[in-house]
Design an enzyme around this catalytic site. Sequence first.
Site, PDB file in Angstrom:
ATOM      1  N   GLU A 160       0.816  -1.217   0.000  1.00 35.28           N
ATOM      2  CA  GLU A 160       0.000   0.000   0.000  1.00 35.28           C
ATOM      3  C   GLU A 160       0.853   1.272   0.000  1.00 35.28           C
ATOM      4  OE1 GLU A 160      -2.791  -0.540   3.201  1.00 35.28           O
ATOM      5  OE2 GLU A 160      -3.532  -2.424   2.362  1.00 35.28           O
ATOM      6  N   GLU A 265      -5.980 -10.552  -1.942  1.00 38.96           N
ATOM      7  CA  GLU A 265      -6.804 -10.404  -0.735  1.00 38.96           C
ATOM      8  C   GLU A 265      -8.285 -10.337  -1.103  1.00 38.96           C
ATOM      9  OE1 GLU A 265      -5.439  -7.325   1.920  1.00 38.96           O
ATOM     10  OE2 GLU A 265      -3.336  -7.611   1.374  1.00 38.96           O
TER      11      GLU A 265
END
Length: 379
Positions: A160, A265
């Site tokens: 991220e 994910e």
Amino acid sequence: MKSLPFAAAFLALAAACSTSVTPPEAPASLKDALADDFLIGAALDTSLVAGLRPGADSITRLHFNSIVAENCMKSAEINPAQGVYLWAPADSFVAYGERNGMAVIGHTLVWHSQLAPWFAVDAEGREVSADTLRERMRSHIHAMVGRYKGRVKGWDVVNEAILDDGSYRDTPFYRILGEEYIPLAFQFAHEADPEAELYLNDYAMANPRKRDAYVRLARSLKERGLRIDGIGMQAHNGMDYPDYAAFEASIDSFAAAGVNVMITEWDQTVLPTVNTGANVADKTEYAASLNPYPDGMPDSVAAAWNARALEFFNMLRRHSDVITRVTVWGTDDGQSWRNDWPVKGRTDYPLLFSRDFSPKPVVDSLLSSSSSISITSQK
């Protein structure tokens, strides 16, 4: 003995062949059904690995051939104080994967969230120097990757790092080291285990500006001679996002940059959209209107959920030439982080298996479609 006329003989042979060929049975597990497409994995919590959730354990061992650590490898969990490593949960996680013949994925080496509180500050709480943070990164990454060298297939090296507008996220790593922190992380990881695969990982990857930023970043790492094997697209999806065409465009763009693609994910919330990202720091106050299905999904809602999930998996299978792994973020609905994010106390149904560990219709569809595909391929 008289010979049959040619036409009759041909028809008899065709009839014999048609009666002797039976369609193959549908695979019993997702890992078998998707064996020709990609690895299928799940994120595991420590309670499952410790044997405290036998229903989830059964799902994992039957259906998945890859696992990723949900939390036990994040720095706040495994390295809570300088020089202190709590190895036991991660050791158990890796051993579980080895016992069951699964590809083990490490998550995550450098991430601003769930960062150990000491990592980027001095004793007075001030941000450390560039030299100090660089050495702490090197030491942490070498300790982590080195301990599991040859046992972990690949690592989410940096997690991220990019905002939706394509700019770098304002994290301690970026503030102190600038853009260079990402190449350094990949350098250190490769030093610690030259055979391990190394990945970038982020959410909202259908966003065009974020997509372009990651394409530039992957190409830059490769141009510098650093190893990067893949880009992870988290795919925390909803019923109205992301746009699948935009998501598919990102798959194509990342593949064109010379790296593999992983869906790292996946889950799919059925609840009203509050946030289309996946920033764990984002929180929204509870309201009953945001928790419409506390006692179960209505049939019509469940049907829509399964249809959208199947559409997504079918899209991924069309790109199985570049997608090497699809990981579901959890095992069953009761264990999913979606129940409490971004609204604590909601009841969600985002995974492939229900709270009672039964497969949802999308699982049966994937098993059946695999059988159909195998029949077609025998032409």
